[in-house]
Enzyme design. Structure first.
Site, PDB file in Angstrom:
ATOM      1  N   HIS A  12      -2.345  -8.880   4.614  1.00 13.55           N
ATOM      2  CA  HIS A  12      -0.969  -9.364   4.415  1.00 13.55           C
ATOM      3  C   HIS A  12      -0.984 -10.739   3.743  1.00 13.55           C
ATOM      4  O   HIS A  12      -1.060 -11.783   4.399  1.00 13.55           O
ATOM      5  CB  HIS A  12      -0.263  -9.441   5.782  1.00 13.55           C
ATOM      6  CG  HIS A  12       1.211  -9.699   5.706  1.00 13.55           C
ATOM      7  ND1 HIS A  12       2.165  -8.847   6.229  1.00 13.55           N
ATOM      8  CD2 HIS A  12       1.910 -10.737   5.187  1.00 13.55           C
ATOM      9  CE1 HIS A  12       3.370  -9.352   6.032  1.00 13.55           C
ATOM     10  NE2 HIS A  12       3.242 -10.506   5.396  1.00 13.55           N
ATOM     11  N   HIS A  14       0.917 -12.607   0.248  1.00  6.02           N
ATOM     12  CA  HIS A  14       1.822 -12.482  -0.911  1.00  6.02           C
ATOM     13  C   HIS A  14       1.203 -13.221  -2.087  1.00  6.02           C
ATOM     14  O   HIS A  14       0.897 -14.422  -1.973  1.00  6.02           O
ATOM     15  CB  HIS A  14       3.184 -13.093  -0.582  1.00  6.02           C
ATOM     16  CG  HIS A  14       3.894 -12.400   0.551  1.00  6.02           C
ATOM     17  ND1 HIS A  14       4.874 -11.455   0.349  1.00  6.02           N
ATOM     18  CD2 HIS A  14       3.742 -12.504   1.892  1.00  6.02           C
ATOM     19  CE1 HIS A  14       5.316 -11.014   1.527  1.00  6.02           C
ATOM     20  NE2 HIS A  14       4.634 -11.635   2.473  1.00  6.02           N
ATOM     21  N   HIS A 192       7.825  -5.449   6.411  1.00 10.67           N
ATOM     22  CA  HIS A 192       8.034  -6.613   7.289  1.00 10.67           C
ATOM     23  C   HIS A 192       9.112  -6.242   8.322  1.00 10.67           C
ATOM     24  O   HIS A 192      10.195  -5.782   7.951  1.00 10.67           O
ATOM     25  CB  HIS A 192       8.556  -7.807   6.497  1.00 10.67           C
ATOM     26  CG  HIS A 192       7.538  -8.521   5.663  1.00 10.67           C
ATOM     27  ND1 HIS A 192       6.807  -7.915   4.685  1.00 10.67           N
ATOM     28  CD2 HIS A 192       7.145  -9.820   5.676  1.00 10.67           C
ATOM     29  CE1 HIS A 192       6.009  -8.807   4.115  1.00 10.67           C
ATOM     30  NE2 HIS A 192       6.185  -9.977   4.692  1.00 10.67           N
ATOM     31  N   GLU A 195       9.725  -9.955  12.733  1.00  7.60           N
ATOM     32  CA  GLU A 195       9.377 -11.361  12.509  1.00  7.60           C
ATOM     33  C   GLU A 195      10.614 -12.172  12.915  1.00  7.60           C
ATOM     34  O   GLU A 195      10.626 -12.820  13.939  1.00  7.60           O
ATOM     35  CB  GLU A 195       9.000 -11.611  11.042  1.00  7.60           C
ATOM     36  CG  GLU A 195       8.628 -13.061  10.728  1.00  7.60           C
ATOM     37  CD  GLU A 195       8.523 -13.355   9.208  1.00  7.60           C
ATOM     38  OE1 GLU A 195       9.111 -12.594   8.398  1.00  7.60           O
ATOM     39  OE2 GLU A 195       7.889 -14.367   8.850  1.00  7.60           O
ATOM     40  N   ASP A 273      -0.367 -14.646   5.133  1.00  9.84           N
ATOM     41  CA  ASP A 273       1.002 -14.536   4.607  1.00  9.84           C
ATOM     42  C   ASP A 273       1.173 -15.336   3.306  1.00  9.84           C
ATOM     43  O   ASP A 273       1.137 -14.751   2.216  1.00  9.84           O
ATOM     44  CB  ASP A 273       1.998 -14.994   5.678  1.00  9.84           C
ATOM     45  CG  ASP A 273       3.357 -14.326   5.584  1.00  9.84           C
ATOM     46  OD1 ASP A 273       3.511 -13.420   4.756  1.00  9.84           O
ATOM     47  OD2 ASP A 273       4.264 -14.717   6.345  1.00  9.84           O
ATOM     48  N   ASP A 274       1.408 -16.629   3.409  1.00 11.72           N
ATOM     49  CA  ASP A 274       1.629 -17.503   2.237  1.00 11.72           C
ATOM     50  C   ASP A 274       0.883 -18.810   2.512  1.00 11.72           C
ATOM     51  O   ASP A 274       1.511 -19.847   2.817  1.00 11.72           O
ATOM     52  CB  ASP A 274       3.127 -17.799   2.070  1.00 11.72           C
ATOM     53  CG  ASP A 274       3.970 -16.535   2.127  1.00 11.72           C
ATOM     54  OD1 ASP A 274       3.959 -15.772   1.156  1.00 11.72           O
ATOM     55  OD2 ASP A 274       4.611 -16.306   3.172  1.00 11.72           O
TER      56      ASP A 274
HETATM   57  N1  ADE Z   1       7.918 -13.259   1.813  1.00 11.65           N
HETATM   58  C1  ADE Z   1       6.918 -14.138   1.819  1.00 11.65           C
HETATM   59  N2  ADE Z   1       6.638 -14.526   3.075  1.00 11.65           N
HETATM   60  C2  ADE Z   1       7.490 -13.884   3.892  1.00 11.65           C
HETATM   61  C3  ADE Z   1       7.701 -13.861   5.276  1.00 11.65           C
HETATM   62  N3  ADE Z   1       6.958 -14.579   6.135  1.00 11.65           N
HETATM   63  N4  ADE Z   1       8.680 -13.075   5.765  1.00 11.65           N
HETATM   64  C4  ADE Z   1       9.432 -12.352   4.937  1.00 11.65           C
HETATM   65  N5  ADE Z   1       9.270 -12.334   3.618  1.00 11.65           N
HETATM   66  C5  ADE Z   1       8.306 -13.090   3.094  1.00 11.65           C
HETATM   67 ZN    ZN Z   2       4.805 -11.595   4.538  1.00 13.44          ZN
END
Ligand code: ADE
Ligand code: ZN
Length: 330
Positions: A12, A14, A192, A195, A273-274
């Protein structure tokens, strides 16, 4: 073996969200675009909450305009992942940003990403596959266009369809057409959920979209019957603890539900994630989890095996990754 040296599998991540701020600043300067408002005084990304994060993310992504921008981004991201010991990574790519949901442009961008992935595999040994990921708050019609891009390029490299963005906008079933289209093209499915929205969103993603993995899914812990169901059905959670903490979902590492979900038999995996947005890396996630839950090497080996088994790639690639995990060949 220290967490840094353990071979890792990330499910996971992006692509656009993994862009280092310095990379985005450099591209903005080349294109004479002013996006200085999205950075803090130290040069990192600045955001106040989840919605603002999504807006900053979109502004950063606005400088990614050509296939070559995506080629350079992919190389930078894979170098960073390989430095953390990641040997296999599934990366979310959004046609909304990458080619503007135009099929010929998407093909050109994707070819550049694949070139970079092949170069990184040759040079660093890291294997990448792509998951096409529409943005939920852009709505179901745009998601259809992204899903068509996914279906038209499904194959060895593009292996799945996901769904990111603001979970509170629309319901999973609003995206059923896109997920059906992807399934018919042979793609595997994740979404997703759980969350920012509660356990019901996880139930709906599984029931209405037929996904086999859930992005995050951590709020399933609020409904123990659902936790049992996820465990029984072998639904895999792509858990991103550092992301959840940075966005304020949980107040500290020890309060994060990943350990309890694992203890209750849910197949959990760890991802970032990011990472530049959340000041994290796979090594940092491992370090913090080891510290918070006293997890030893055996637990991390199990999580990496779970992730490899849940990977959407072909059987030969998966067997190779599992073999490298066995040999601890980072
Ligand atoms: N896009 C990038 N990061 C995200 C996240 N944590 N939740 C939803 N969409 C995303
Ligand atoms: Zn994500």
């Amino acid at each position: 073996m220290s967490p840094k040296d353990l071979p890792k599998v990330e499910l996971h991540l992006h692509l656009e969200g993994a862009a280092p701020p310095s990379f985005i600043r450099g591209l903005a300067a080349e294109k004479k675009m002013d996006i200085s408002g999205i950075f803090d005084e130290k040069g990192g990304y600045a955001f106040k909450d989840f919605w603002h994060f999504l807006k900053v993310y979109e502004a950063a992504t606005s400088v990614l305009q050509t296939p070559d921008d995506y080629r350079r981004l992919t190389l930078a991201v894979l170098e960073e992942s390989a430095a953390s010991g990641v040997i296999y990574t599934e990366i979310f790519i959004s046609p909304d940003f990458c080619g503007g949901r135009d099929l010929p442009a998407w093909r050109d961008h994707l070819a550049a990403i694949q070139d970079a992935a092949a170069e990184a595999e040759r040079g660093l040994g890291i294997v990448m596959r792509g998951i096409v990921t529409p943005i939920r708050h852009f709505g179901p019609d745009k998601a259809r266009e992204a899903a068509i891009c996914a279906a038209e390029t499904a194959g060895e490299f593009i292996v799945g369809l996901g769904l990111g963005g603001d979970e509170k906008i629309c319901k999973p079933k609003d995206f059923a057409w896109s997920f059906d289209c992807a399934r018919e093209a042979g793609l595997r499915l994740t979404c997703h959920a759980g969350e920012w929205d509660g356990p019901q969103s996880v139930r709906e993603a599984v029931r209405d979209l037929g996904v086999e993995r859930i992005g995050h899914g951590v709020r399933a812990i609020e409904d123990l019957a659902l936790v049992d169901e996820l465990a029984e059905r072998g639904i895999v959670l792509e858990v991103c603890p550092g992301s959840n903490l940075a966005l304020g979902l949980y107040p500290g590492w020890r309060k994060h539900p990943i350990s309890e979900l694992h203890r209750r038999g849910v197949k959990v995996t760890v991802s970032t994630d990011d990472p530049p947005f959340f000041h994290t890396t796979m090594v940092r996630e491992y370090d913090r989890l080891a510290e918070a839950f006293d997890w030893d090497e055996g637990v991390f080996e199990e999580l990496a095996r779970t992730a490899a088994e849940a990977a959407f790639c072909d059987a030969a690639t998966k067997a190779n990754i599992l073999k490298r995990l066995e040999k601890k060949d980072a």
